[in-house]
Write an enzyme that holds these catalytic residues in place. Structure first.
Site: not given
Ligand SMILES: O=C(CO)COP(=O)(O)O
Length: 256
Positions: A9, A11, A97, A99, A169, A175, A214
């Protein structure tokens, strides 16, 4: 036996030059690698370029995307439809996701709608689920994941998960470099699979559940050694051809 899927991904990262270098690098790194599906999700702007480059390469990289909207056509400024994604050869589409759930206020119901829309158009949803740090500390991880999956099951039936991919996730691991341990991830993956098995053992047995958060070449092998971790959804480490390929190779080796 489930076939492992490792997906990058990207992003909000990229430029024509970066897409070109990364895909050429990946093509070289992945030559002769078998036993794992490798997919990339560049920003939608670069799907055209990515499709062309993947077509010229020898590795069978699968093209994906990071999002889809819920209308087919018409007066929906800025939206992207499943048919548009298909037009550029994208098949594996990330939805839900964290985010997007956080920054775009996407609810479980809205994500489930996207899920149905992708299936309707013959695309593969990569459904992201996962808990926040506070939810994790409160012991709510499995309940949160179950609720996010149930938004799909309760509206479309458990069979809708057939052929789809689930990406677990944990938000606190994205991250941050603070990856879940392989044992903890396995425990959650097994619980997610058990939750699906309550509705259909057949579907639960077949559904690919990726871990994301990660994932690096250094920890990838430990995840893939777990029986319920069928691949990875990779952010940061997917922006480097060598490290992303190393993760894909680890999956191919572990799931032989
Ligand atoms: O969000 C992720 C993939 O969708 C994971 O990102 P990182 O691998 O950078 O933690």
């Amino acid at each position: 036996m489930r076939h492992p899927v490792v997906m990058g991904n990207w992003k909000l990262n990229g430029s024509k030059e970066m897409v070109s270098n990364l895909l050429k690098g990946l093509d070289a790194e992945l030559k002769g690698v078998e036993g794992v599906d490798v997919a990339v999700a560049p920003p939608a702007m670069y799907l055209d370029l990515a499709e062309q480059l993947i077509g010229k390469g020898e590795s069978k990289i699968i093209l994906g995307a990071q999002n889809v909207d819920v209308n087919a056509s018409g007066a929906f400024t800025g939206d992207i439809s499943p048919e548009m994604l298909k037009d550029f050869g994208a098949s594996h589409i990330i939805i839900g996701h964290s985010e997007r759930r956080e920054y775009h206020n996407e609810s479980d119901e809205f994500v489930a709608k996207k899920f149905a829309f992708l299936k309707e158009h013959g695309l593969t949803p990569v459904l992201c689920i996962g808990e926040s740090e506070a939810q994790n500390e409160a012991g709510e991880t499995v309940a949160v994941c179950a609720r996010q999956i149930d938004a799909v099951i309760n509206t479309q039936g458990v069979e809708a998960l057939d052929g789809a991919i689930i990406a677990y996730e944990p938000i606190w691991a994205i991250g941050t470099g603070k990856a879940a341990t392989a044992d903890d991830a396995q425990r959650i993956h097994a619980a997610i699979r058990a939750h699906i098995a309550e509705k259909s053992e057949e579907v639960a047995k077949k559904v690919v559940i990726q871990y994301g958060g990660s994932v690096k070449p250094e920890n990838a092998e430990a995840y893939f050694a777990q029986p319920d971790i069928d691949g990875a959804l990779v952010g940061g480490a997917a922006l480097n051809a060598e490290s992303f390929a190393a993760i894909a190779k680890a999956a191919a080796k572990a799931k032989k």
